[in-house]
Scaffold this motif. Structure first.
Motif: not given
Length: 263
Positions: A213-235
């Motif tokens: 279950m993934n919960m968001f306060k509104d559509y703005m937060q939801f779409f920001n989360a979809q666009a998020y990409e963690d570029l700092n992940q190690t291999a």
């Protein structure tokens, strides 16, 4: 020294007992209503909010949610998801049968006669169907203070662990994906995340073994989360993510809006 050791062991046992008591159990009812009867059912479920609040006051349940589906695998199969929360697996399996609900309805609406209450439930049963019901136990969740209120968004992701990879998948959700979701929450890009294991139905023919279950306060937060990409992940972290993804099949994702809530 012996007394201190005894107290330490007792403390650990008490902490373990408290943690077990805090486990949350949920029944997911996927509800279908014919299009020409939706307004009748909406009126009924709004009445039921007060009924479930009586059950909460009586400690019969821990909470109740009613969600309207925005998207999913097949919206003709159902349009709503109702979740009832329990603090005990026995309470979950016993559930809230029609007789119990009618008793709480009489308390919530004392002006209604027995015949009126019975007629109300008969009409509701005639206009709805429950094509799928899942009994689930929460395994782990994020640390947050997310407020459940009408208008909140959630995606319900039904997963099926591949044969032989059940433990691997659960470990991935707890050790790999939970920290990712916790990080998103701390950045204000998500509200809450929880990971659940299916108690029933079981077996190889069951459509799913787990749900997130993934919960968001509104559509703005939801779409920001979809666009998020963690570029700092190690291999190494990316490898762990990929191994986790390859241990399960994501069967369906349902996006829904919270309409009614009892807490």
């Amino acid at each position: 020294m012996k007394k201190i050791l005894i107290f330490l062991i007792f403390g650990l046992l008490m902490a373990s007992s408290i943690k077990a008591q805090q486990s949350e159990y949920m029944v997911f009812d996927f509800i279908k209503v014919e299009n020409d009867q939706i307004f009748d059912y909406i009126e009924f479920k709004d009445l039921m909010e007060k009924v479930y609040r009586q059950a909460l006051n009586d400690k019969k349940i821990k909470g109740w949610d009613f969600w309207s589906l925005q998207s999913g695998a097949d919206q003709t199969a159902f349009q709503y998801i109702m979740i009832t929360y329990y603090d005990d697996p026995v309470k979950m399996m016993n559930g809230m049968d029609e007789s119990t609900l009618m008793d709480y309805t009489k308390i919530a609406y004392p002006h209604l006669s027995d015949a009126q209450v019975a007629n109300m439930f008969a009409n509701a049963l005639a206009i709805k169907d429950t094509p799928m019901r899942l009994y689930m136990k929460e395994i782990v969740s994020t640390d947050d203070n997310f407020q459940m209120k009408p208008g909140v968004l959630a995606s319900f992701d039904l997963m099926k662990a591949y044969e032989g990879k059940f433990d691997q998948y659960e470990n991935a959700e707890m050790e790999v994906f939970r920290p990712i979701h916790q990080n998103r929450i701390e950045q204000g890009m998500m509200g809450h995340w929880s990971f659940l294991r299916t108690a029933l139905p079981l077996g190889s023919e069951a459509k799913s073994t787990h749900l997130t279950m993934n919960m968001f306060k509104d559509y703005m937060q939801f779409f920001n989360a979809q666009a998020y990409e963690d570029l700092n992940q190690t291999a190494e972290q990316q490898k762990a993510v990929n191994e986790g993804l390859n241990s399960r099949d994501q069967k369906w994702v349902y996006l829904a809006t919270l309409e009614n809530v009892v807490r």
